[in-house]
Design a protein around this motif. Sequence first.
Motif, PDB file in Angstrom:
ATOM      1  N   ILE A 122       9.714  40.340  24.403  1.00 30.06           N
ATOM      2  CA  ILE A 122       8.643  39.705  24.535  1.00 30.06           C
ATOM      3  C   ILE A 122       8.405  39.768  25.959  1.00 30.06           C
ATOM      4  N   ASP A 123       7.183  40.154  26.054  1.00 31.41           N
ATOM      5  CA  ASP A 123       6.410  40.029  27.527  1.00 31.41           C
ATOM      6  C   ASP A 123       5.371  39.165  27.252  1.00 31.41           C
ATOM      7  N   LEU A 133       5.492  25.459  34.133  1.00 31.18           N
ATOM      8  CA  LEU A 133       5.541  26.372  33.021  1.00 31.18           C
ATOM      9  C   LEU A 133       6.280  27.564  33.172  1.00 31.18           C
ATOM     10  N   VAL A 134       6.220  28.191  34.480  1.00 27.28           N
ATOM     11  CA  VAL A 134       7.125  29.385  34.819  1.00 27.28           C
ATOM     12  C   VAL A 134       8.627  28.767  34.703  1.00 27.28           C
ATOM     13  N   GLU A 135       9.057  27.765  35.171  1.00 28.09           N
ATOM     14  CA  GLU A 135      10.268  27.202  35.176  1.00 28.09           C
ATOM     15  C   GLU A 135      10.704  26.908  33.436  1.00 28.09           C
ATOM     16  N   TRP A 136       9.834  26.355  32.821  1.00 28.12           N
ATOM     17  CA  TRP A 136       9.871  26.054  31.321  1.00 28.12           C
ATOM     18  C   TRP A 136      10.417  27.640  30.631  1.00 28.12           C
ATOM     19  N   TYR A 137       9.606  28.625  30.690  1.00 28.60           N
ATOM     20  CA  TYR A 137       9.921  29.962  30.134  1.00 28.60           C
ATOM     21  C   TYR A 137      11.306  30.379  30.827  1.00 28.60           C
ATOM     22  N   ARG A 138      11.615  30.140  32.014  1.00 30.77           N
ATOM     23  CA  ARG A 138      13.038  30.650  32.461  1.00 30.77           C
ATOM     24  C   ARG A 138      14.045  29.762  31.657  1.00 30.77           C
ATOM     25  N   ARG A 139      13.752  28.607  31.456  1.00 28.76           N
ATOM     26  CA  ARG A 139      14.970  27.792  30.665  1.00 28.76           C
ATOM     27  C   ARG A 139      14.929  28.602  29.143  1.00 28.76           C
ATOM     28  N   LEU A 140      13.992  29.028  28.835  1.00 28.20           N
ATOM     29  CA  LEU A 140      13.984  29.640  27.372  1.00 28.20           C
ATOM     30  C   LEU A 140      14.505  31.162  27.544  1.00 28.20           C
ATOM     31  N   GLY A 141      15.013  31.480  28.602  1.00 26.19           N
ATOM     32  CA  GLY A 141      15.436  32.825  28.828  1.00 26.19           C
ATOM     33  C   GLY A 141      14.395  34.002  29.249  1.00 26.19           C
ATOM     34  N   THR A 155     -17.196  36.577  35.998  1.00 30.95           N
ATOM     35  CA  THR A 155     -17.845  37.235  36.740  1.00 30.95           C
ATOM     36  C   THR A 155     -17.101  38.169  37.616  1.00 30.95           C
ATOM     37  N   GLY A 156     -15.709  38.598  37.266  1.00 27.63           N
ATOM     38  CA  GLY A 156     -14.803  39.254  37.857  1.00 27.63           C
ATOM     39  C   GLY A 156     -14.325  38.762  39.142  1.00 27.63           C
ATOM     40  N   ALA A 157     -14.409  37.592  39.621  1.00 29.81           N
ATOM     41  CA  ALA A 157     -13.922  36.752  40.663  1.00 29.81           C
ATOM     42  C   ALA A 157     -12.144  36.546  40.151  1.00 29.81           C
ATOM     43  N   VAL A 158     -11.481  37.006  41.106  1.00 25.86           N
ATOM     44  CA  VAL A 158      -9.974  36.482  40.913  1.00 25.86           C
ATOM     45  C   VAL A 158      -9.856  34.793  41.013  1.00 25.86           C
ATOM     46  N   ILE A 159      -9.282  34.271  40.017  1.00 27.40           N
ATOM     47  CA  ILE A 159      -9.128  32.628  40.266  1.00 27.40           C
ATOM     48  C   ILE A 159      -7.663  32.398  40.216  1.00 27.40           C
ATOM     49  N   ALA A 160      -6.930  33.429  39.789  1.00 31.59           N
ATOM     50  CA  ALA A 160      -5.415  32.879  39.593  1.00 31.59           C
ATOM     51  C   ALA A 160      -4.643  34.193  39.740  1.00 31.59           C
ATOM     52  N   THR A 161      -3.349  34.350  39.901  1.00 32.03           N
ATOM     53  CA  THR A 161      -2.606  35.269  39.728  1.00 32.03           C
ATOM     54  C   THR A 161      -1.507  35.249  38.524  1.00 32.03           C
ATOM     55  N   LEU A 162      -1.453  36.265  37.697  1.00 31.52           N
ATOM     56  CA  LEU A 162      -0.510  36.122  36.624  1.00 31.52           C
ATOM     57  C   LEU A 162       0.770  36.670  36.942  1.00 31.52           C
ATOM     58  N   VAL A 163       1.937  36.289  36.560  1.00 34.94           N
ATOM     59  CA  VAL A 163       3.354  36.444  36.871  1.00 34.94           C
ATOM     60  C   VAL A 163       3.884  37.058  35.514  1.00 34.94           C
ATOM     61  N   GLY A 164       4.324  38.468  35.570  1.00 37.87           N
ATOM     62  CA  GLY A 164       4.810  38.874  34.389  1.00 37.87           C
ATOM     63  C   GLY A 164       6.327  38.394  34.285  1.00 37.87           C
ATOM     64  N   MET A 165       6.633  38.158  32.845  1.00 40.00           N
ATOM     65  CA  MET A 165       7.888  37.869  32.410  1.00 40.00           C
ATOM     66  C   MET A 165       8.464  38.396  31.240  1.00 40.00           C
ATOM     67  N   LYS A 167      11.809  38.634  27.888  1.00 41.19           N
ATOM     68  CA  LYS A 167      12.888  38.121  27.339  1.00 41.19           C
ATOM     69  C   LYS A 167      13.429  39.126  26.416  1.00 41.19           C
ATOM     70  N   VAL A 168      14.553  39.542  26.574  1.00 45.20           N
ATOM     71  CA  VAL A 168      15.260  40.565  25.614  1.00 45.20           C
ATOM     72  C   VAL A 168      15.912  39.781  24.571  1.00 45.20           C
ATOM     73  N   LEU A 169      15.558  39.920  23.437  1.00 38.67           N
ATOM     74  CA  LEU A 169      15.929  38.926  22.209  1.00 38.67           C
ATOM     75  C   LEU A 169      17.256  39.303  21.566  1.00 38.67           C
ATOM     76  N   GLU A 170      17.951  38.490  21.059  1.00 36.69           N
ATOM     77  CA  GLU A 170      19.149  38.628  20.364  1.00 36.69           C
ATOM     78  C   GLU A 170      19.058  39.957  19.367  1.00 36.69           C
ATOM     79  N   PRO A 171      19.943  40.776  19.137  1.00 36.09           N
ATOM     80  CA  PRO A 171      19.860  41.756  18.003  1.00 36.09           C
ATOM     81  C   PRO A 171      19.760  40.931  16.612  1.00 36.09           C
ATOM     82  N   VAL A 172      18.900  41.494  15.830  1.00 38.41           N
ATOM     83  CA  VAL A 172      18.731  40.946  14.570  1.00 38.41           C
ATOM     84  C   VAL A 172      19.962  41.631  13.596  1.00 38.41           C
ATOM     85  N   SER A 173      20.569  40.506  12.892  1.00 33.71           N
ATOM     86  CA  SER A 173      21.660  41.058  12.129  1.00 33.71           C
ATOM     87  C   SER A 173      21.381  41.100  10.619  1.00 33.71           C
TER      88      SER A 173
END
Length: 173
Positions: A122-123, A133-141, A155-165, A167-173
């Motif tokens: 999941i990306d 919130l970034v820290e919370w996602y880190r705690r989730l792996g 309007t196209g004005a940049v108002i924030a920066t998005l950080v890509g994160m 998680k590799v999920l556990e294999p489904v058995s």
Amino acid sequence: MQDPMAFTIAHPGLTPTLVALVNRAYSSRPEDAGWVGDRTFRAGDRTDAAEIAAMLADPAIVVLVGSLGGVTTSCVALTRRADSAHLGSFAVDPDRQSSGIGRRTMAAAESHVGQRWGLDRIDIHVMEHHGALVEWYRRLGYVETGERKPFTDGTGAVIATLVGMSKVLEPVS
């Protein structure tokens, strides 16, 4: 013991409920005091009925809705891609944040991606200035991918920066 949460796939009849939930969770109004809102840089609503309806009509997107006792408490949109899923529009009722609902909703999302779609990753993109919130996602792996991209207003004005994160999920058995 926590009350059991029910998770369902959203349908068009839930559009007004989802619009209200997402806007309240990301509200810029002080009375909607969630801990991940857009109030620090953006005024107005986060979404509208047209955007939610478009998500619900897109066959590549599933919106999971969490509820407790029949009351909608959370939602998350999952977009199926070739080799991963993208998670977005994640919202928890501000009155119920910090109660475990977010973790339970994320677990349901991860389960859906792994079990129903057979995907193992999941990306997400998180606003950089939401350090808690970034820290919370880190705690989730989730780990940062190094990707950074601009988040713009209408309007196209940049108002924030998005950080890509990701998680590799556990294999489904």
